[in-house]
Design an enzyme around this catalytic site. Structure first.
Site, short mmCIF file in Angstrom:
data_model
loop_
_atom_site.label_atom_id
_atom_site.label_comp_id
_atom_site.label_asym_id
_atom_site.label_seq_id
_atom_site.Cartn_x
_atom_site.Cartn_y
_atom_site.Cartn_z
N ARG A 120 52.06 86.71 31.59
CA ARG A 120 51.75 85.43 30.91
C ARG A 120 52.09 84.20 31.76
NH1 ARG A 120 53.75 88.13 26.33
NH2 ARG A 120 52.02 88.87 25.04
N LYS A 142 44.73 73.12 39.10
CA LYS A 142 43.48 73.72 38.63
C LYS A 142 43.26 75.03 39.39
CE LYS A 142 40.55 69.97 36.96
NZ LYS A 142 39.22 69.33 37.11
N GLU A 184 36.99 64.75 51.50
CA GLU A 184 37.88 64.52 50.34
C GLU A 184 38.96 63.49 50.68
OE1 GLU A 184 37.16 65.98 47.40
OE2 GLU A 184 36.17 67.90 47.83
N LYS A 226 46.47 62.06 45.05
CA LYS A 226 46.15 63.12 44.10
C LYS A 226 47.31 63.32 43.12
CE LYS A 226 44.02 67.19 42.78
NZ LYS A 226 43.13 68.31 43.09
N GLU A 236 42.92 66.43 32.56
CA GLU A 236 41.64 65.72 32.54
C GLU A 236 41.23 65.35 31.12
OE1 GLU A 236 39.05 67.33 35.49
OE2 GLU A 236 37.39 66.04 34.90
N ARG A 241 41.80 61.50 35.70
CA ARG A 241 41.59 62.61 36.65
C ARG A 241 40.12 62.73 37.05
NH1 ARG A 241 44.84 68.31 37.21
NH2 ARG A 241 43.66 69.01 39.00
N ASN A 245 36.30 63.16 40.83
CA ASN A 245 34.95 63.72 40.95
C ASN A 245 33.98 62.78 41.65
OD1 ASN A 245 35.60 66.13 39.64
ND2 ASN A 245 35.41 65.15 37.65
N HIS A 248 30.96 64.06 43.47
CA HIS A 248 30.83 65.47 43.12
C HIS A 248 29.64 65.78 42.23
CE1 HIS A 248 34.66 65.79 45.06
NE2 HIS A 248 34.79 67.07 44.77
N HIS A 252 27.41 68.33 43.77
CA HIS A 252 27.27 69.61 43.08
C HIS A 252 25.79 69.98 42.94
CE1 HIS A 252 27.53 72.44 39.65
NE2 HIS A 252 28.69 72.76 40.21
N HIS A 266 31.10 72.61 50.47
CA HIS A 266 31.46 71.72 49.36
C HIS A 266 31.72 70.28 49.84
CE1 HIS A 266 33.34 70.29 45.69
NE2 HIS A 266 34.36 69.89 46.41
#
Ligand code: NAD
Ligand code: ZN
Length: 367
Positions: A120, A142, A184, A226, A236, A241, A245, A248, A252, A266
């Site tokens: 867990r 994340k 980035e 960050k 988020e 947050r 993006n 992105h 994307h 990416h």
């Protein structure tokens, strides 16, 4: 530099220093409770860094056990997740143990997700070895894998106990990956730190040439940005947050068009996405055309893709729009777009007209 990440209930440090991998044993000593540690990595990283890391743990009396996975995005899969979890359970990892993710974002995301479910939730240490992982994916908690339905669709928020970023690891990273990660870095300047963007303009060449000072400064300033953003909005929920993006949504869609293949990394998609966000902002009168072109010029100057035409892909504005409509950030029928009022003045725009965006993309394809 040591950058604290002030996540409520789960604070941790990001240590950025040359030689951190050679000193990993000592730096990790307070986080390793036993005489052995589990390390998950990929083939490329193992070839370059396994010996160094093994020796540094051994010097502290810690034996390291290694799971070496194939390199590449395909490793962020259900199959690998099962493999990592079963391997960790086989080693009788306990909840308070810290397993090590040594590698780029693929290894970090996969290992972090596995750690979130073993007993867990056991501990893990990020040792990011790509610029992208050092400035972005290793910080903030994340974790995810990809599924047949798309990228990063299954995952968890699970914070590491420690992050060790060694700029020397970039010496073995292909330049194309260094550049992609650099996109980035530029992103943090464009979000809310114009001074940092100007620093990037002046220092990108030094950074890409591997100069220690430039590399360390870029990583530390990016991680600090960050850390600030994720501490303000860990999961988020408030919109802060979401600033991460920037570039992105467009990026994307471009990545989706290539089927997320290595035709477009990416960071390369993000680089072009930031140019498109700047130009679209200028088009609707939010930002000066001059500033938008300043963004484009810097991205072009470091050798990142800077024009849709240059990508030589078979698509149009409508196709890209359709990819956007399938973005997982889609929220009740609208897509949050990050636009700019200027360099370092990014904001979350609500009512962006996707038909207008598609028309804009057609113009970009023609220019
Ligand atoms: P990656 O992990 O695939 O690494 C890129 C390539 O470099 C791989 O071939 C790898 O084997 C190799 N490599 C890594 N370190 C090396 C080194 N020091 N020397 C030589 N080769 C090395 O890719 P990435 O760009 O680091 O990460 C991309 C992933 O990160 C994507 O899956 C993306 O979804 C994820 N990501 C996650 C977050 C997050 O917040 N969790 C944020 C951004 C991106
Ligand atoms: Zn990104």
């Amino acid at each position: 530099a040591v950058i604290p990440v002030a996540i409520a209930g789960a604070p941790y440090d990001v240590v950025i220093e040359e030689g951190a991998l050679a000193r990993a044993g000592r730096l990790c000593r307070p986080f390793v409770r036993k005489d052995s540690v589990a390390v998950i990595t990929d083939e490329n990283v193992a070839a370059a860094w396994r010996e160094t890391v093994t020796a540094s743990f051994a010097a502290q009396g810690i034996a390291s056990q290694w799971l070496v996975l194939p390199a590449g995005e395909a490793t962020k899969s259900w199959d690998s997740l099962v493999r990592v979890v079963d391997w960790l359970l086989g080693l009788e990892i306990e909840r308070k143990d810290n397993v090590v993710a040594l590698g780029g974002g693929v290894i970090g995301d996969l290992t972090g997700f596995a750690a979130s479910m073993v007993k867990r939730g056991c501990g893990f240490i990020q040792m990011p070895t790509t610029l992208l992982a050092q400035v972005d994916s290793s910080v903030g908690g994340k974790t995810a894998i990809n599924t047949a339905m798309g990228k990063n669709l299954v995952g968890a928020f699970h914070q590491p106990s420690l992050v060790l970023a060694d700029p020397l690891s970039l010496d073995t990273l292909p330049l194309r990956d260094v550049r992609a990660g650099y996109a980035e870095v530029v992103k943090y300047g464009l979000i809310d730190d114009p001074e940092f963007f100007f620093w990037c303009e002046a220092n990108a060449a030094h950074l890409l040439a591997g100069e220690a000072e430039a590399r360390e400064h870029a990583i530390a300033r990016s991680v600090a940005a960050k850390a600030r953003i994720v501490a303000a909005d860990e999961k988020e929920t408030t919109g802060v947050r979401a600033l991460l993006n920037l570039g992105h949504t467009f990026g994307h869609a471009l990545e989706a068009q290539t089927g997320f293949s290595d035709r477009l990394l990416h960071g390369e998609g993000v680089a072009l996405g930031m140019i498109l966000a700047a130009r679209y902002s200028a088009r609707i009168g939010l930002m000066s055309g001059q500033d938008a072109e300043r963004v484009a010029a810097h991205i072009a100057a470091v050798g990142l893709p800077a024009s849709l035409k240059g990508l030589d892909m078979n698509y149009d504005g409508q196709t890209l729009k359709n990819h956007m409509l399938h973005d997982k950030k889609m929220d009740a029928g609208t897509l949050p777009f990050l636009l700019m009022r200027g360099i370092g003045q990014t904001f979350l725009a609500k009512d962006v007209d996707l038909a207008d965006v598609a028309a804009f993309l057609d113009e970009e394809l023609a220019r």
